[in-house]
Structure formats: C-alpha cells, structure tokens
Design an enzyme around this catalytic site. Structure first.
Site: not given
Ligand code: GLN
Length: 475
Positions: A80, A155, A179
């Site tokens: 990532k 994400s 994420s």
């Molecule tokens: N969807 C969650 C957010 O928007 C989780 C994001 C993540 O785990 N980085 O914050």
C-alpha cells in the site's frame, strides 16, 4: 506460460523450490499481467520493476546454488502506498506527496526485505487512508476485479484488487477502521487487522496513530499467517509495539458469539444469508454458537469519527508545503498563514480537508471536553463490551461489511452512508483487537462476501486456526 490464477505463497514457494519456474520468471509474469490488466483495474500507483527484477535474480542465484529458501523468498507482493520503501515514491495517494520519495524503509519493509520478498509496486488507496472505496484517491479510483464497474473497497482497495486480480501473490494494507478487512471482503480475499501493537507502525504514514495497524492481505488464511509472522514483533522505533502474540491452546469445544447488534437494520439480505450459512455450518460441526450483545456498538461509529479525525488533524499538521509537496512562494501569497492556506488547500483533497477541519474542531478549546474527551470515554465502553463478551466466548463472528461492493460513484451524494457502513469494523480498532475477514460466498450477481472473526487481544494464532476451519468448511 505460468498460470498465475489464484497462486498462493505456499504454492509459489513449492514451485520455486522444485525449479518449476524461477523467481525472475514469476516476477516477469506478474509484471506482464500488470501491463495487460492494470490499465483497467488500476490497482497500482507505481511499479518498481527494476528493483523487483534485481531482487528476484538474487533469489534465483541462491536457488541455483542449492541453498534453501524461506517461504516469502522470491515471492512477488505489492505494498500500500502509505508504507515506505526506501528510494521509491510514497504518495499516500495524495497530490501533496505526488513526488515524494521515501528516505527510509518502514520496519515491515525491512522485515520483508530480510525475508527476500520481491516488491512489484505500490498500490492505490483513499488519500491518506481516509475512505472506504478507493474513490477518494488523489489520483484515480481503483476498480474491483470481480466487476470493473464497482469499487474494490477501501482504503486498501489497490492492495485488495492487486491480490484478487492476480497482479501479485499477497499485499500489505493498513487498517484504521476497517481498511484491510472491508476491501478484502469486497474483493474476495483474506485480510487481517492484527492486535494493536503487534506490528510496528514505523514508516507507515500516520492517519490515526492509536488505531492504525498494518496487516496482510492474501488468498488464504495460511498465507496471511505467513506474512503476519514475517512482519510482527516489537520495534524500538514504535514504542507501542510489543512481542506478545500468544500461542494457542486447542479447546475441546469452541464457543463463538454472534452479536445481535451486527444483524440489525441496514444489513444486506444476501450478506446476512451468507454469514448465517457459515454460522450454521460451524454449529453442525460441534462449535457452540452463543447469542451475545455488544451494547455500545451504536455509539462506536460516532466515537470513531471523532477520534480518527482528531488524531488525523494532529498527524497531518506536518504537511505545510514547506517540507513536503507542492510549494507556493511566500512572495506571491503574502503572510506565512496565507502560504499554509494555499499549500494545504491545493495539496489535500476534499475528504482529507473535511476530516482535518472536523478534527481541529473536536480538539479545540471549548469543544474538547464535549467531543474528544467524551469519545475517549465511549471508547472505553466499547472496549469493555468486548471484554465482557470474551468472558463467555472464544471468538465473535459477523459480517465484515453490511453491503455488497457498490458501483463507482454510487455513494457520492451520501458521504454519511459511507461512514455508517463502517459499523462492523471500527469497534475492533477502538478496542485494539485482532479481526480477520474471510471470503464466505458470493451474491447472486457474483460479488464476493466476507465474514469477520474477532478474537481477544494477541490471539492471532487462535484466529488463524478458526479461519482455516471456516475456509475448509466452505470448500
Ligand atoms: N473507512 C474508514 C474511514 O474512512 C476506515 C479507514 C481506514 O481503516 N484507514 O476512516
């Protein structure tokens, strides 16, 4: 031609050992597949072809000399793009860092390098990991390999799509509120969010430091375990990291809790059926299924969406445009404040700006007690819910996400709905627990569905064991 479809770490390792193909050959095969398929999927932000081929050839020399190789040695993976590989671009999918090159390795990268991993490239994400669909990348959205019209989740959407699209064998993502697990569910792969502190965060671009964990994404539970074992462990450079992953004593009778709060309104019918199917299969297999309650679940989202932006506003304060990223010129804009304003307005996307503003507000004097401090108290209640539940059961099971992968653009007008959909994942981060998402079937229109299993802190071993059991039952 090497058939790359669904290759696992274990399989690639065996083939390398048997000299069915070399690491250079499999690396080239993935790079070729990326060239063919990634213009559609768009999982990768950058491809690190040169260093990948160099590393592969080193492993091949080792194999040629008949030296034994480790499980990850010569196996191509993706990373990532918020995790730093020295000398490579690291953008966090933000225009702010478009041309930034990492000047050191993240600890997880150092560890994977020690294992002889081959890095194919850096994968797309929602900018600074803020989002759940990969549509909020500062560059381009990634598409779900199961249906190119749909999102891969987020994400870590690029990581999930790179595994699902056979563009690498495994990947590293990061999970602050879901994420790793949610994109794993959307793309039909396995994703682990480790216990907070088991994997070093050094070299991960911080979003919300008390919630962030790096986790593996792969085709099987076993592969996730292999990668987890390679990256875990205490690190001097992250004072929250620790060595305590417990070994697991096999129990005669496993007890699994099913929280009623995870099956309420808003859960897609097909997702619900798939989860219930796994529960009934486990029940028939001698696992005791127990109805439980996690009564503060309904407050977890509000709590997360105060704590995460608060920490983000502090973490992202360093991006002033002077040290990183696009720079305005002070002569052109006037005061230093104007300069910051211009740099931060141009550098960050709308979602990131929104979260910085929310977080700055909830931390500001006069609101700190009402929002941030209160959220910390709620966080304790959420954690206690799990503590109470785990007095009675070994694992907690439920859906990873309430819906199926949605169409790109479908949620654009409804940002709140997107936040609400994090309902089953954020509590796990607030409580610092390990959670794994495992594919558990497909919808009528062939979209993947994921089941989440949650364990007490540092019980990753137990999680892998139950995960493998679920995989076997569904085979
Ligand atoms: N969807 C969650 C957010 O928007 C989780 C994001 C993540 O785990 N980085 O914050």
């Amino acid at each position: 031609m090497i058939n790359l479809q669904n290759l696992t770490i274990k399989e690639v390792h065996e083939h390398l050992k048997n000299k069915d193909f070399s690491s250079s050959e499999i690396t080239k095969a993935y790079l070729e597949n990326i060239k063919i398929k990634d213009p559609d999927i768009k999982a990768y932000i950058s491809i690190t072809e040169e260093s990948a081929l160099l590393q592969a050839s080193k492993v091949d020399e080792k194999i040629a000399s008949n030296a034994s190789i480790g499980l990850l040695e010569g196996v191509p993976c993706s990373i990532k793009d918020n995790i730093m590989i020295k000398g490579e671009r690291c953008t966090a999918a933000s225009k702010f860092l478009e041309n930034y090159r990492a000047i050191y390795d993240a600890t997880v990268i150092e560890k994977l390098k020690d294992c002889g991993s081959v890095f194919l490239g850096k994968t797309n994400l929602d900018e600074f990991a803020m989002g759940g669909s990969c549509e909020k990348s500062g560059f381009f959205p990634t598409r779900n390999p199961h249906d190119l019209e749909r999102v891969p989740g987020g994400s870590s959407g690029g990581s999930a799509a790179s595994v699902a699209g056979d563009l690498c064998v495994y990947s590293l993502g990061s999970d602050t509120g879901g994420s790793v697990r949610q994109p794993a569910a959307f793309c039909g792969v396995v994703g682990l969010k480790p216990t907070y502190g088991t994997v070093s965060r050094y070299g991960l671009i911080a979003f919300a430091s008390s919630l962030d964990q790096i986790g593996p994404m792969a085709r099987t539970v076993e592969d996730c375990e292999i990668v987890f074992d390679a990256i875990k462990g205490a690190d001097k450079k992250d004072s929250t990291s620790t060595d305590s992953v417990f070994s697991h004593e096999r129990k005669d009778k496993i007890r699994i809790g099913v929280p009623k709060e995870y099956f309420g309104e808003g859960l897609n019918e097909e997702v619900k059926q798939a989860i219930n199917n796994v529960i009934s299969v486990l029940g028939k297999d001698g696992v005791e299924i127990v109805d439980i309650t996690l009564p503060h679940t309904e407050y977890a989202l509000a709590c997360y969406y105060i704590i995460a932006p608060s920490e983000a506003s502090a973490n992202l304060a360093r991006f002033d445009g002077l040290r990183y990223g696009k720079q305005g010129e002070i002569g052109n804009v006037g005061s230093i404040n104007d300069l910051y304003l211009e740099n931060r307005t141009n550098g960050f996307g709308a979602e990131v700006r929104k979260r910085i503003m929310l977080g700055t507000y909830t931390l500001s004097s006069g609101y700190y007690d009402a929002y941030y401090k209160k959220a910390l108290k709620v966080r304790t209640l959420v954690r206690k819910d799990f503590e109470n539940a785990f007095k009675d059961v070994d694992f907690i099971i439920g859906p990873t996400h309430p819906s199926l992968p949605f169409k790109i653009g479908e949620m654009e007008d409804d940002p709140l709905a997107m936040y609400l959909a994090d309902i089953y994942t954020v509590s796990v981060n607030l409580a610092g627990l390990p959670g794994i998402s495992i594919p558990c079937g497909k919808s009528k229109n062939n979209l993947p569905i994921g089941i989440q299993v949650i364990a007490p802190a540092f019980q990753e071993r137990a999680l892998f064991e139950i995960g493998k059991m679920i995989e076997n039952k569904l085979r």
